[in-house]
Design an enzyme around this catalytic site. Structure first.
Site, PDB file in Angstrom:
ATOM      1  N   CYS A 110       0.789  -1.202   0.160  1.00 56.44           N
ATOM      2  CA  CYS A 110      -0.022  -0.041   0.061  1.00 56.44           C
ATOM      3  C   CYS A 110       0.633   1.255  -0.137  1.00 56.44           C
ATOM      4  CB  CYS A 110      -0.969  -0.072   1.318  1.00 56.44           C
ATOM      5  SG  CYS A 110      -1.877  -1.583   1.120  1.00 56.44           S
ATOM      6  N   HIS A 134      -2.464   8.553   5.823  1.00 56.22           N
ATOM      7  CA  HIS A 134      -2.601   7.310   5.223  1.00 56.22           C
ATOM      8  C   HIS A 134      -3.927   6.761   5.759  1.00 56.22           C
ATOM      9  CE1 HIS A 134      -1.997   3.572   3.181  1.00 56.22           C
ATOM     10  NE2 HIS A 134      -1.845   2.688   4.324  1.00 56.22           N
ATOM     11  N   HIS A 180      -9.888   2.243   0.102  1.00 53.73           N
ATOM     12  CA  HIS A 180      -8.128   2.252   0.216  1.00 53.73           C
ATOM     13  C   HIS A 180      -7.885   1.488  -0.903  1.00 53.73           C
ATOM     14  CE1 HIS A 180      -4.090   1.611   1.244  1.00 53.73           C
ATOM     15  NE2 HIS A 180      -4.375   0.590   2.059  1.00 53.73           N
TER      16      HIS A 180
END
Lengths: 399, 85, 351
Positions: A160, A293, A329
């Site tokens: 990620c 994030h 996400h």
């Protein structure tokens, strides 16, 4: 502050829009893109929601003008779509005029197609063409093909944080004079592979994700692609290019703690931010907005929040928010779409709201920006963290 | 109950791929996590699926696992009380 | 601008390379897949520590441990890996479980371990190394991308010791897919002549090769890494010109090159690239290696292992010679690789 590397073009496709303008409009109108899935045949479709792009693969292929027998996966289609926009936005007409590279990133590459045909390959000869489309490198070759690029092409896959690392490598290669121009970013299509993977980790919420909320239950998976065009100052001056913003700081550090979980005190995140300030030659207090994030998993938000609190110990924490509540996400693409959002924040002087927040976390005194806020923004810090303790920070600054 | 404990030990060894560990190496009271057998949060998720698959027990919050998986004794007691198959 | 030296190498491959550079290679002309010579994993980690590790991760840990051990370096400024296919053992396992069980009763381990950066992060966790940690996944230039990144950091004087490696593993199912797609030669179609092949596809394998790169020369130094260039696409007619340009960029001509290492893999469809370079360097000693390592996306790391050993030993192993040209000494070696006509790389090493 160092002068930084010029950003001269951007392209994006996400659950909140098919181009830069649509994304910005959604962000400033608090329009989230989280929904039930239309495109994926999963048994979990009634339990969870996604940041899904509603264009089908056929829609994307026809917009890209691909032949009917193409072997682009969804990840490649999205990537090519966004990269083509970025190139057009930078006003590039002749790709080989300067030494140009492509640094793409993806977490699962062509998995969306592999999982559809996995057992079918032996029965249906029409599907065999997708065997070579599985790996991440193929995704990047396809994007290079669409934008007509021949030269340095590579792909980063650090889960990620992938796109942050692609941006970082691009900036370093321009700085070192290895490339004059580089297209950097990432792409990831939704796949049953990742949906089920995150489900086994029990970090998917059954409703809308709520970053930095005390009662957060987990993340919504999303899909997206975004690319930036970075160019040397030589090109910028010679061609009188408009500079959208600059990349002034970047760093990668490893949490070295656990394969999936972040450490309690966010050591890796703390180190990445500290190193990025050093590269940018900026003091933490000069940051006007932090794009976190903020995946809304119990572990990430606690760890990242602690790291930010450590960086700003005894000082005011800048306005911060996570845009994951808008987009979900988007894994490898996350840092790329958030790079576009960071540049837009600088250009338009806005801090985006952290949607779905109601209750402050018990562990610390951090409250995200929950309403759209207008103010001058000179510097944005963007965090991205991935499996394997991979922690990256990129700092964007006004030109 | 003793049979269930033995069964759980064998299953833990199998699903967690603990090569070279024998059921007799795991005591009923030793901590499975941390200093004991040295298992971690990923192993806990594997054990949650084991409960679901083999005993029909569904846990929705991974935090519940903490108390259940303290030791073979606590795990066996929980399975005995909640199993649906 | 700091120099970049190869000060340690660890290699797990289809040859007995964990014991050092082989004096004799095993060659099986009938095989379409070269089986790995498995190290004794217990020497490197406990069974409990390796309970989640697939083959590729284990091989990566072994190769990186050997590279670090040889160099004597304990503290790293960066860990950079390349892998073309990633951790496909776990990725196959998780995908099969999803399909076979209709998305039910899935467990996280194989999903977690399927992430492409698993090897690099496992090394970091084992060493407690909080430094820069990158993984490249770009077909046959995955490893070279890692080298480019490392070199960039040495050039900028940002690092002293960087661990760089290439890892790829194979599974039975992916093997069957690669045969179906025509990437691996059919079963029982041998014997295969990697240099004079008349058939499509290649002989495959898997492996892990790690290099300890440092900014200072030491007793364990093999060679200096001068430059790397990768090109995603180039025509057969332009490849020799690209090689010469690459040398020119390093102020060299082809006469300065004492040997070329070519990635011949027995695929008649794409061998022209290698033949083109072989013609260009007709008077230079030529080396091949994929008949002993097999083809895989990071097999070129094995090629660098061969090149580095030629410089260190000042000798080309007989079994790896393409032509009979010899040099009294070997100072500079050019490596060239491509796979299926894309992902070309040039690597230059020197003593």
């Amino acid at each position: 502050m160092n002068r930084g590397i010029a950003i001269t073009g951007m392209g994006i496709i996400s659950a909140i829009g098919n181009n830069v303008d649509e994304n910005f409009r959604a962000l400033t109108n608090s329009d989230k893109g989280i929904s039930r899935t239309d495109n994926i045949d999963t048994i979990h479709k009634d339990e969870i929601m996604f940041g899904e792009i509603k264009k089908s693969n056929d829609d994307l292929a026809s917009e890209l003008g691909l032949a009917a027998d193409h072997n682009f996966t969804r990840t490649a289609l999205l990537g090519a779509f966004a990269a083509r926009q970025a190139v057009a936005n930078a006003g590039i007409s002749n790709m080989s005029e300067y030494k140009t590279g492509l640094i793409n990133s993806t977490s699962v590459g062509g998995m969306d197609t592999t999982e559809k045909h996995y057992y079918e390959y032996f029965e249906n000869p029409d599907t065999i063409k997708f065997i070579s489309a599985h790996d991440g490198g193929d995704t990047s070759q396809k994007i290079a093909e669409i934008i007509g690029l021949e030269g340095f092409v590579t792909t980063i896959s650090t889960a990620c944080s992938s796109a942050a690392n692609a941006i970082m490598l691009g900036a370093r290669m321009i700085k070192a004079g290895k490339l004059d121009r580089v297209i950097v970013g990432g792409t990831d299509g939704l796949a049953k592979f990742t949906i089920n993977g995150f489900k086994t980790l029990m970090i998917l919420t059954d409703t809308y994700n709520t970053p930095f909320d005390n009662d957060r239950k987990g993340l919504n998976l999303g899909e997206a692609a975004a690319f930036l065009v970075l160019e040397s100052d030589k090109i910028v001056e010679k061609e009188g290019k408009k500079v959208l913003a600059r990349i002034t700081g970047y760093a990668n550090a490893n949490d070295a703690f656990h394969q999936t979980a972040s450490s309690e005190n966010g050591e890796g995140a703390f180190l990445a931010m500290q190193k990025a300030f050093k590269v940018a030659n900026l003091d933490p207090t000069q940051i006007d907005y932090i794009n976190m994030h903020g995946t809304a998993t119990p572990n990430n938000d606690l760890s990242e929040g602690r790291a930010v609190a450590r960086v700003y110990e005894g000082k005011d924490v800048p306005d911060f928010s996570s845009t994951k509540a808008f987009t979900g996400h988007t894994l490898a693409a996350a840092a790329a779409i958030e790079a576009v959002y960071s540049v837009l924040a600088i250009q338009n002087g806005v801090v985006y709201p952290n949607l779905n927040f109601t209750t402050k976390m018990a562990e610390f005194d951090l409250v995200p920006q929950t309403e759209l806020k207008h103010k001058n923004i000179d510097h944005v810090l963007s965090n991205s963290f991935g499996f394997g303790g991979n922690c990256s920070t990129v700092i964007f600054s006004k030109n | 109950m003793e049979a269930l404990k033995q069964e759980l030990k064998e299953k833990i060894i199998a699903v967690l791929n603990l090569e070279d560990v024998q059921p007799s190496d795991i005591s009923n009271t030793d901590a499975l996590f941390g200093d004991g057998l040295g298992l971690d949060s990923i192993d806990a998720l594997e054990l949650i699926v084991l409960l679901d698959k083999d005993y029909g027990i569904k846990l929705t919050d991974p935090k519940e696992g903490k108390n259940i998986f303290q030791s073979i004794d606590t795990m066996a007691a929980y399975v005995e009380a909640n199993r649906t198959k | 601008m700091a120099k970049t030296y190869i000060n340690g190498i660890g290699c797990v491959s289809a040859q007995a390379t964990t014991a050092g550079f082989p004096s004799e290679f095993t060659i099986d002309e009938n095989a379409n897949f070269l089986e790995l010579v498995k190290p004794d994993y217990k020497e490197y980690f406990s069974p409990i520590a390796s309970r989640r590790m697939a083959k590729g991760v284990k091989n990566g840990i072994v190769a990186s441990t050997l590279a670090m051990r040889e160099s004597g370096v304990e503290n790293l400024d960066a860990i950079i890996t390349g892998t073309g296919m990633g951790c496909i053992e776990d990725s196959d396992k998780f995908l099969k479980a999803i399909i076979d069980n209709n998305e039910q009763f899935l467990t996280p381990t194989s999903f977690i371990q399927s992430t492409h950066n698993t090897v690099a992060s496992t090394i970091a966790i084992n060493l407690g190394c909080k430094a820069y940690n990158f993984t490249y996944v770009n077909g046959a230039v995955s490893f070279e991308s890692a080298l480019v990144d490392a070199k960039l950091q040495f050039d900028a004087d940002e690092v002293s010791n960087v661990l760089v490696g290439g890892i790829d593993e194979m599974t039975e199912y992916t093997k069957s897919l690669f045969k179906l797609a025509g990437f691996i030669k059919p079963d029982d179609s041998g014997p295969h002549d990697v240099l004079g092949s008349k058939t499509k596809a290649t002989i495959f394998s898997e492996g892990a090769t790690f290099f300890m790169l440092s900014d200072t020369k030491s007793e364990s130094t093999y060679a200096e890494l001068l430059d790397i260039e990768t090109i995603n696409k180039v025509g057969v007619d332009a490849v020799a010109h690209k090689a010469i340009e690459f040398l020119q960029a390093n102020n060299l001509t082809q006469h300065d090159i004492d040997a070329v290492v070519l990635g011949f893999d027995g695929d008649v469809e794409f061998d022209e690239y290698y033949k083109e370079l072989a013609r260009e360097f007709a008077f230079t000693p030529q080396i091949f290696y994929k008949h002993v390592s097999g083809e895989y996306n990071t097999a070129s790391a094995f090629g660098l292992y061969v090149g580095a050993n030629v410089l260190k030993n000042q000798e080309v192993p007989q079994q790896l010679k393409i032509n009979a040209v010899e040099k009294p000494s070997y100072h500079k070696i050019l490596l060239y690789n491509q796979y299926r006509g894309i992902d070309h790389s040039f690597t230059l090493i020197s003593i």
